[in-house]
Design an enzyme around this catalytic site. Sequence first.
Site, PDB file in Angstrom:
ATOM      1  N   ARG A  62       0.554  -1.410   0.205  1.00 46.24           N
ATOM      2  CA  ARG A  62       0.342  -0.300  -0.234  1.00 46.24           C
ATOM      3  C   ARG A  62       0.742   1.180   0.083  1.00 46.24           C
ATOM      4  NH1 ARG A  62      -2.857  -2.363   4.226  1.00 46.24           N
ATOM      5  NH2 ARG A  62      -5.320  -3.795   3.923  1.00 46.24           N
ATOM      6  N   LYS A 171       0.729 -18.523   6.305  1.00 41.50           N
ATOM      7  CA  LYS A 171       0.223 -18.878   7.090  1.00 41.50           C
ATOM      8  C   LYS A 171      -1.050 -17.426   7.621  1.00 41.50           C
ATOM      9  CE  LYS A 171       0.791 -19.540  11.093  1.00 41.50           C
ATOM     10  NZ  LYS A 171       0.962 -19.777  12.404  1.00 41.50           N
ATOM     11  N   ASP A 200       3.553 -24.033   5.301  1.00 44.75           N
ATOM     12  CA  ASP A 200       3.566 -24.419   6.378  1.00 44.75           C
ATOM     13  C   ASP A 200       5.280 -24.609   6.561  1.00 44.75           C
ATOM     14  OD1 ASP A 200       3.862 -25.567   8.878  1.00 44.75           O
ATOM     15  OD2 ASP A 200       2.254 -26.259   8.943  1.00 44.75           O
ATOM     16  N   HIS A 201       6.062 -23.565   7.530  1.00 42.64           N
ATOM     17  CA  HIS A 201       7.618 -23.519   6.993  1.00 42.64           C
ATOM     18  C   HIS A 201       7.821 -24.656   8.271  1.00 42.64           C
ATOM     19  CE1 HIS A 201       7.147 -21.184  11.243  1.00 42.64           C
ATOM     20  NE2 HIS A 201       8.139 -21.337  11.156  1.00 42.64           N
ATOM     21  N   LYS A 205      11.803 -27.110   7.046  1.00 45.99           N
ATOM     22  CA  LYS A 205      13.079 -27.620   8.165  1.00 45.99           C
ATOM     23  C   LYS A 205      13.266 -28.930   7.840  1.00 45.99           C
ATOM     24  CE  LYS A 205      10.662 -25.562  11.740  1.00 45.99           C
ATOM     25  NZ  LYS A 205      12.024 -24.117  11.708  1.00 45.99           N
ATOM     26  N   GLU A 239       8.454 -23.362  22.925  1.00 51.64           N
ATOM     27  CA  GLU A 239       9.476 -22.029  22.764  1.00 51.64           C
ATOM     28  C   GLU A 239       9.803 -21.620  23.426  1.00 51.64           C
ATOM     29  OE1 GLU A 239       7.818 -19.899  18.700  1.00 51.64           O
ATOM     30  OE2 GLU A 239       6.379 -20.279  19.655  1.00 51.64           O
ATOM     31  N   ASP A 258      -1.813 -21.149  16.163  1.00 49.61           N
ATOM     32  CA  ASP A 258      -1.094 -20.902  15.798  1.00 49.61           C
ATOM     33  C   ASP A 258      -0.487 -22.319  15.672  1.00 49.61           C
ATOM     34  OD1 ASP A 258       0.875 -18.658  15.440  1.00 49.61           O
ATOM     35  OD2 ASP A 258       1.871 -18.778  17.515  1.00 49.61           O
ATOM     36  N   HIS A 263       1.718 -27.255  11.902  1.00 48.30           N
ATOM     37  CA  HIS A 263       3.080 -27.505  12.377  1.00 48.30           C
ATOM     38  C   HIS A 263       3.060 -28.386  13.013  1.00 48.30           C
ATOM     39  CE1 HIS A 263       3.790 -23.406  11.272  1.00 48.30           C
ATOM     40  NE2 HIS A 263       3.588 -22.649  12.277  1.00 48.30           N
TER      41      HIS A 263
END
Length: 512
Positions: A62, A171, A200-201, A205, A239, A258, A263
């Site tokens: 934008r 996502k 989906d990162h 991996k 985490e 989340d 994941h």
Amino acid sequence: MADSPRHPFLHGLSKHRGAPPTVVVIFGASGDLTARKLIPAIYNLGHDNLLPADFFLVGFGRKAIPDEEFRALAAESIKEFSRRDLEPGIWERIASHTSYVAGGYDEPAAFVRLATHIASIERTLGRDVQRLFYISTPPSVFAPILRNLGSSGLADQHLGQPQHSKVVIEKPFGQDLDSARALNATIRSVFAEHQVYRIDHYLGKETVQDLLVQRFANAIFEPLWNRNFIDSVQITVAEEVGVGSRGGYYEQSGCLRDMIQNHTMQLVALTAMEPPVSLDAEAIRDEKVKLLRAIQPLTIGPQGDVARAQYAAGMVAGKSVLGYAEEEGIAPQSGTETYAAMRLSINNWRWQGVPFYLRSGKRMARRVSEIAINFRRPPGTLFAEGGRFDLAANTLSFQIQPDEGLSLILNTKIPGLETRTQPVKMSFRYATTFGSNTPEAYERLVLDAMVGDGTLFIRGDEAETSWKLCTPVLDYWRSVGREGMDAYAAGSWGPPSADALLAKHQHVWRQP
Ligand code: BG6
């Protein structure tokens, strides 16, 4: 015997070198993900000579940003976030093909300008280029972007040729089953499924990809990979970080949306699916969907299969940290979970009766993601007596991050004249064997999307199947408010209700 076809998923990058001339358009070009992940990923692909010779990057957003300024911002983000230092020679090659188009996501004229801009790139080049549209914006504008890609004709360009347009969608893929279905419907009104790459990162991996290699390229695991030998499976995605400055997003999301729905559920699917008939994207995704469909609906409620909690103030890595409700942008009476745990039952021939325990949380004791396969104990007839025999169940654990690797707990005799036993850990570490400069997940995913390999992306039916399982939990939580919300101290391994979930079945959480 004929050679089996080589597939890039296992056999290196041969197919990757063949990415056609491509223009990557990033929607949300001045966003956080673009700076932290996408631009550094593109730079590192350039560094490894994996970008097509005719590669163009177009930022779209934008905000009006002159080309020169967009290039300077991109260079800054490489300096700050890339795993490798910025080498001017490499960056300048990419920068000379980098530009910016300003416009509103719901403004059809802006997409016409974008189409004209890409057409002028093609004219200068004298050949067709593939368009890869990367939607990295807040989800509220996914639908207008998709619709405008359709109405401007950008989505259909070069259809039927290798250079057909593709769309990558970040996502969150929906908020629940209904919104995921609606998003899939919008996508399908514009793009065919083979043009769509839902990110989906976790699938990018290294260790997650290695899971398939370990399972299916080694003969020793498959015969044991079932209810006859496996007692339970525990998947942990923990985490250390808290909600940080993402309170606004997280309050609408929570841990189940989340981390678990996407994941963690992907890790379940890859761990438990049947061997695919080939390594093609569709064959693998078919097996993942089959597995997700075999998961039984969760029992929800006070004695059910799901626990949720919020972190309270505590200590993480030696520092005292705030509780979730005191964080910036969080309502003091927030009903959002920062931790979720569940017990899954998979009703198929292979897994019936083997619980799959999942947990994920923010502000936990340590950052660790792992899949632990707990085997049945041997009969205690031989080594059972007194305290001499310290026996553990054999556990095979895939450490996804950090300190990527694989370990197996075995019972061993302690050297000496007496027969005493002790569990020992046999380990393989990526960093020791292969060195530590592993590509980031996004490098692999951007490259795969450019070459049209959907293996490491989520198919529409996969996303819906996973939402189907999680949505009743979200509905229930919404209906009871904060009732049943447990707490855990920041820096701990989670709440008592998650321990109770396992204790009911005579299990305990592993200490990763
Ligand atoms: C994202 C979540 O998808 O994954 C974040 O939105 C989370 O909340 C992140 O922190 C974790 O990713 P990684 O790669 O650091 O494990």
